[in-house]
Design a protein around this motif. Structure first.
Motif, PDB file in Angstrom:
ATOM      1  N   ARG A  86      73.147  45.653 -26.499  1.00  0.00           N
ATOM      2  CA  ARG A  86      73.824  44.557 -25.651  1.00  0.00           C
ATOM      3  C   ARG A  86      75.454  45.063 -25.607  1.00  0.00           C
ATOM      4  N   PHE A  87      76.026  45.466 -26.530  1.00  0.00           N
ATOM      5  CA  PHE A  87      77.436  45.763 -26.663  1.00  0.00           C
ATOM      6  C   PHE A  87      77.661  47.145 -25.689  1.00  0.00           C
ATOM      7  N   MET A  88      76.619  48.088 -25.790  1.00  0.00           N
ATOM      8  CA  MET A  88      76.813  48.998 -24.842  1.00  0.00           C
ATOM      9  C   MET A  88      76.642  48.762 -23.480  1.00  0.00           C
ATOM     10  N   LEU A  89      75.749  47.865 -23.134  1.00  0.00           N
ATOM     11  CA  LEU A  89      75.830  47.280 -21.650  1.00  0.00           C
ATOM     12  C   LEU A  89      77.000  46.680 -21.299  1.00  0.00           C
ATOM     13  N   LEU A  90      77.595  45.753 -22.073  1.00  0.00           N
ATOM     14  CA  LEU A  90      78.853  44.969 -21.597  1.00  0.00           C
ATOM     15  C   LEU A  90      79.799  46.035 -21.497  1.00  0.00           C
ATOM     16  N   ARG A  91      80.142  47.097 -22.341  1.00  0.00           N
ATOM     17  CA  ARG A  91      81.141  47.872 -22.174  1.00  0.00           C
ATOM     18  C   ARG A  91      80.899  48.795 -21.005  1.00  0.00           C
ATOM     19  N   GLY A  92      79.589  49.230 -20.812  1.00  0.00           N
ATOM     20  CA  GLY A  92      79.522  49.938 -19.527  1.00  0.00           C
ATOM     21  C   GLY A  92      80.052  49.196 -18.380  1.00  0.00           C
ATOM     22  N   VAL A  93      79.532  47.960 -18.090  1.00  0.00           N
ATOM     23  CA  VAL A  93      79.959  47.132 -17.137  1.00  0.00           C
ATOM     24  C   VAL A  93      81.426  47.200 -17.058  1.00  0.00           C
ATOM     25  N   LEU A  94      82.069  46.689 -18.052  1.00  0.00           N
ATOM     26  CA  LEU A  94      83.516  46.663 -17.861  1.00  0.00           C
ATOM     27  C   LEU A  94      84.019  48.006 -17.493  1.00  0.00           C
ATOM     28  N   LEU A  95      83.673  49.054 -17.775  1.00  0.00           N
ATOM     29  CA  LEU A  95      84.329  50.300 -17.429  1.00  0.00           C
ATOM     30  C   LEU A  95      83.994  50.405 -16.017  1.00  0.00           C
ATOM     31  N   TYR A  96      82.810  50.129 -15.527  1.00  0.00           N
ATOM     32  CA  TYR A  96      82.639  50.242 -14.243  1.00  0.00           C
ATOM     33  C   TYR A  96      83.488  49.207 -13.264  1.00  0.00           C
ATOM     34  N   PHE A  97      83.753  48.312 -13.974  1.00  0.00           N
ATOM     35  CA  PHE A  97      84.970  47.276 -13.339  1.00  0.00           C
ATOM     36  C   PHE A  97      86.288  48.199 -13.308  1.00  0.00           C
ATOM     37  N   LEU A  98      86.706  48.806 -14.133  1.00  0.00           N
ATOM     38  CA  LEU A  98      87.862  49.391 -14.102  1.00  0.00           C
ATOM     39  C   LEU A  98      87.946  50.356 -13.088  1.00  0.00           C
ATOM     40  N   CYS A  99      86.780  51.243 -12.818  1.00  0.00           N
ATOM     41  CA  CYS A  99      86.695  52.239 -11.809  1.00  0.00           C
ATOM     42  C   CYS A  99      86.626  51.611 -10.318  1.00  0.00           C
ATOM     43  N   ALA A 100      85.952  50.358 -10.349  1.00  0.00           N
ATOM     44  CA  ALA A 100      85.974  49.632  -8.725  1.00  0.00           C
ATOM     45  C   ALA A 100      87.702  49.183  -8.633  1.00  0.00           C
ATOM     46  N   ALA A 101      88.196  48.876  -9.565  1.00  0.00           N
ATOM     47  CA  ALA A 101      89.689  48.332  -9.688  1.00  0.00           C
ATOM     48  C   ALA A 101      90.663  49.655  -9.081  1.00  0.00           C
ATOM     49  N   THR A 102      90.343  50.602  -9.609  1.00  0.00           N
ATOM     50  CA  THR A 102      91.063  51.903  -9.418  1.00  0.00           C
ATOM     51  C   THR A 102      90.919  52.235  -7.676  1.00  0.00           C
ATOM     52  N   LEU A 103      89.512  52.170  -7.437  1.00  0.00           N
ATOM     53  CA  LEU A 103      89.286  52.344  -5.935  1.00  0.00           C
ATOM     54  C   LEU A 103      90.229  51.280  -5.170  1.00  0.00           C
TER      55      LEU A 103
END
Length: 419
Positions: A86-103
């Motif tokens: 669960r922790f790995m999944l949530l951390r990965g989703v947040l990191l994807y959010f940072l990528c989208a925010a950068t774009l």
């Protein structure tokens, strides 16, 4: 104590897995997450082509993501098996959010005033590279965590629903991505993508903790990785199904050239591009709904081979077509048979994999199959540069048919497989 009648009712109930609340949260979370990612993929392909006017530049998007995704896949599988899922999944989703925010930041007028189109394109490639890193760890976890939520006797039903969520999110994301580009611009579309990723995080946060398997916690990394690879290569049906899908997607990646077909050959607007990009997923979700209500009972291996052959034929038709409606239906029918392939392969993978090896096997599956989308995107871009757009797509469809014939001859265990 359950009776044979109870078991029969469960097997014949198409909604049995959806009635599990935790599985429902996983489905909704995955739907929102994949929808955001598919919108991002649609947007990045269109954006890069606008910035560069080069089909090969679209292929480089796929290469930017696939290099880290493939390089880290085996190590990621080991980490998933010894980590709390669960922790790995949530951390990965947040990191994807940072990528989208950068774009999103790259799409603002502020960035446009300070960076040229060339440097904006380079920054996009860098962001896509990091999504490949995060994907190596996040992508397989969705499939790994599924088996820890639903009982094994309804795993086939849950797998079909899981693939249905992925495909329906994909079709919606492609279509909505095109609409948002047309009506809100790139920045508006990226804002929506950030919102969908946050919605995904909200539902996935409701999942229960999925502890690591202590059995492999002390095993050395390379030994663990070799064990996962050895399992895949000795399980012939699993290896054949993964290899078939990998090569079919690698050579049949016509979707990568959809921006070029939409703008230069079929001459349609961003809205038409969005629907064309979504055509294969529309077909796929239609067939997944049918397979949920009426699952395949026999000859699943043979059906898989016929489905991939039909997919290759549809790619050839799409490559030769100059009529929008014909192109749309060629991709849609291709998506329908691809949906059959996805469900059959996904079910084989889930049923053949023991719980303590799911992370490694799903990562190998991701490395072979999912990354072939990006390799196929790069192959399509390179082939388009060398052969021209139309010949490259037709060539890919022909190679897909050759892969099916080879698999039919060389992998009789897959051809005869039933589950």
């Amino acid at each position: 104590m359950s009776t044979d009648n109870d078991v029969a009712v469960v097997k014949n109930d198409p909604f049995v897995s959806v009635r599990i609340p935790e599985f429902k949260n996983l489905l909704i979370g995955r739907f929102a997450f994949i929808m955001g990612l598919r919108m991002m993929g649609t947007l990045v392909g269109w954006w890069i082509y606008l910035l560069t006017n080069k089909p090969f530049a679209i292929g480089l998007v796929g290469l930017s993501e696939v290099i880290p995704a493939v390089s880290l896949a085996l190590y990621a599988g080991h980490v998933i098996d010894i980590s709390e899922k669960r922790f790995m999944l949530l951390r990965g989703v947040l990191l994807y959010f940072l990528c989208a925010a950068t774009l999103l930041f790259l799409s603002t007028p502020f960035t446009g005033r300070h960076l040229s189109a060339h440097w904006i394109a380079i920054c996009i490639y860098v962001v896509v590279f990091f999504t490949g890193v995060f994907r190596a760890f996040t992508g397989p976890v969705f499939n790994v965590i599924l088996a820890f939520i639903v009982p094994k006797n309804i795993l086939q039903n849950a797998t079909t629903w899981n693939q249905g969520a992925w495909l329906s999110a994909s079709v919606t994301g492609h279509a909505v991505g095109g609409l948002l580009i047309a009506y809100t611009g790139i920045s508006g579309a990226l804002t929506a993508i950030c919102c969908f990723i946050l919605i995904s995080f909200f539902f996935l946060f409701k999942l229960k903790h999925k502890p690591a398997s202590n059995e492999k916690g002390e095993q050395r990394t390379w030994e663990s990785v070799k064990e996962g690879l050895k399992f895949v290569f000795k399980t012939k049906e699993l290896l054949s199904a993964i290899s078939l899908d990998m090569f079919a997607v690698l050579f049949g990646g016509a979707v990568a050239m959809v921006p070029v077909y939409a703008r230069d050959i079929l001459k349609v607007s961003p809205v038409g591009f969005g629907w064309l990009n979504a055509a294969s997923d529309i077909g796929a979700i239609c067939i997944v709904v049918l397979l949920t209500l009426f699952p395949l009972r026999r000859h699943q291996g043979r059906t898989l081979l016929f489905a991939v052959a039909t997919y290759g034929t549809c790619i050839i038709i799409f490559g030769l077509s100059k009529i929008y409606v014909l192109s749309f239906f060629a991709l849609m029918i291709g998506g329908m048979v691809d949906g059959i392939s996805v469900v059959v392969r996904g079910t084989i993978t889930q049923l053949k994999t023991p719980d303590n090896m799911r992370g490694r096997v799903m990562s190998v599956n991701s490395m072979f199959v999912n990354s072939s989308n990006e390799l196929g995107q790069f192959e399509s871009g390179l082939a388009a540069r060398l052969l021209g757009v139309v010949p490259s797509v037709v060539f890919g469809g022909c190679m897909t048919l050759l892969v099916v014939v080879t698999t039919w001859i060389k992998a009789p265990s897959l051809r005869k497989m039933e589950y």
